[in-house]
Design an enzyme around this catalytic site. Structure first.
Site, PDB file in Angstrom:
ATOM      1  N   TYR A  93       0.825  -1.221   0.000  1.00 53.77           N
ATOM      2  CA  TYR A  93       0.000   0.000   0.000  1.00 53.77           C
ATOM      3  C   TYR A  93       0.859   1.271   0.000  1.00 53.77           C
ATOM      4  O   TYR A  93       0.378   2.362   0.276  1.00 53.77           O
ATOM      5  CB  TYR A  93      -0.931   0.005   1.231  1.00 53.77           C
ATOM      6  CG  TYR A  93      -1.962  -1.089   1.158  1.00 53.77           C
ATOM      7  CD1 TYR A  93      -3.183  -0.870   0.523  1.00 53.77           C
ATOM      8  CD2 TYR A  93      -1.702  -2.346   1.687  1.00 53.77           C
ATOM      9  CE1 TYR A  93      -4.122  -1.878   0.424  1.00 53.77           C
ATOM     10  CE2 TYR A  93      -2.638  -3.371   1.595  1.00 53.77           C
ATOM     11  CZ  TYR A  93      -3.851  -3.133   0.963  1.00 53.77           C
ATOM     12  OH  TYR A  93      -4.777  -4.129   0.863  1.00 53.77           O
ATOM     13  N   SER A  94       2.121   1.101  -0.317  1.00 52.40           N
ATOM     14  CA  SER A  94       3.102   2.173  -0.134  1.00 52.40           C
ATOM     15  C   SER A  94       2.853   3.410  -1.003  1.00 52.40           C
ATOM     16  O   SER A  94       2.755   3.323  -2.241  1.00 52.40           O
ATOM     17  CB  SER A  94       4.486   1.595  -0.449  1.00 52.40           C
ATOM     18  OG  SER A  94       5.420   2.622  -0.669  1.00 52.40           O
ATOM     19  N   ASN A  95       2.806   4.570  -0.356  1.00 54.17           N
ATOM     20  CA  ASN A  95       2.719   5.833  -1.102  1.00 54.17           C
ATOM     21  C   ASN A  95       3.970   6.043  -1.934  1.00 54.17           C
ATOM     22  O   ASN A  95       3.919   6.634  -3.016  1.00 54.17           O
ATOM     23  CB  ASN A  95       2.581   7.012  -0.132  1.00 54.17           C
ATOM     24  CG  ASN A  95       1.253   6.993   0.600  1.00 54.17           C
ATOM     25  OD1 ASN A  95       0.253   6.523   0.065  1.00 54.17           O
ATOM     26  ND2 ASN A  95       1.245   7.499   1.826  1.00 54.17           N
TER      27      ASN A  95
END
Ligand code: PLP
Length: 299
Positions: free
Chosen positions: A62-64
């Site tokens: 889910y990394s920005n």
């Protein structure tokens, strides 16, 4: 690209005679969000000057930072490789779908293997496999990222006493502290449980950047809500109410926790009357789609 300052109005602020301004880094770029753009900027320049055509980086599903790197790669003409922690799950979550739509090639590794993400032998293996890419560490944090984050502060054109920032790896706050060079007070709100470990990491990042050590900053480690990406109903309520009152979207991983903590401190009388605070909205809103999907909650 601009990240304007916006003043918040709230009865609590009037009561305590506090001025609160939000630095809207979330508005910097539609896809390369907030602090992730600041962290990538000088890394992209460096990659270019080394004649690299590929960026390789690391992150959770889910990394920005993964989303931002994919978008930056497409916009600035780099091939991008994302080394993703854990197994592939079909259908892909919105973050990874986005990354692929921007041309990123994903490579999944186990959680055990992921722990080697800074190990020289493992990096050498990846380097051969992907033809000598330009490596960007997890979360985008390295000395060039710290340099990029100093520009968050250089953009602020009002006088103020405190600056507040959410912390993951600590790269962003390291840049803020370094450029202030001992002036003002800097407050960091770790998104992870046991955030005190960050104290040393932030010190090391600053030391590497300008060789100095500062004492005008502090981590507020009680606003993690159970740990990284963990939420509680009161946090989601806060984010919802905040949006209604100020028309500013937050997300529950970083900025929601920071603003919750900040308002809690204001309530407790932490800041003396007349203080002016600047809070950095570091962006990260792309993650909200995945949150909704995972938890069935709207944020
Ligand atoms: C990545 C991120 C942070 C944390 O930045 P660090 O430099 O890793 O401390 C804070 N806020 C948002 C929205 C982020 O995406």
């Amino acid at each position: 690209m601009e990240a304007p300052l916006q003043q918040l109005k709230h009865p609590l602020l009037d009561e305590q005679s506090i001025e609160l301004w939000v630095k809207r880094e979330d508005l910097l770029h539609p896809a390369i969000s907030g602090n992730k753009w600041r962290k990538l900027k000088y890394n992209l320049q460096q990659a270019r000057s080394e004649n690299k055509d590929t960026l390789l980086t690391f992150g959770g599903a889910y990394s920005n930072h993964i989303a931002a790197t994919a978008a930056a790669g497409q916009e600035f003409g780099f091939r991008t490789i994302g080394i993703i922690r854990g197994e592939e799950h079909e259908p892909l979550n919105p973050t990874l779908q986005f990354a692929i739509s921007r041309g990123m090639q994903l490579h999944y590794i186990s959680r055990e293997q992921y722990r080697l993400k800074d190990d020289a032998n493992f990096l050498e293996e990846l380097s051969q496999k992907y033809k000598q890419p330009y490596f960007i560490p997890e979360g985008g944090t390295n000395a060039l990222a710290v340099k990029g984050c100093t520009e968050i502060v250089e953009d602020i054109n009002i006088a103020y006493d405190y600056i507040c920032c959410a912390c993951g790896t600590g790269g962003t706050i390291a840049g803020i502290i370094a450029v202030l060079d001992g002036e003002k007070q800097v407050l960091g709100f770790p998104a992870l449980k046991g955030g005190n470990f960050l104290q040393k990491e932030i010190e090391a990042l600053i030391l590497k950047y300008n060789g100095k050590k500062y004492s005008n900053w502090q981590l507020l480690t009680d606003y993690h809500f159970g740990g990284y990406a963990k939420v509680k109903p009161e946090l989601l309520d806060f984010i919802y109410t905040f949006q209604k009152q100020h028309h500013i979207l937050l997300e529950p991983i970083y900025t929601g926790k920071m603003f919750f903590g900040l308002f809690d401190l204001i309530k407790q009388g932490y800041f003396k009357s007349g203080s002016r605070i600047v809070a950095i909205h570091t962006g990260g809103l792309q993650g909200n789609a995945g949150f909704k999907e995972r938890l069935g909650v709207e944020v």
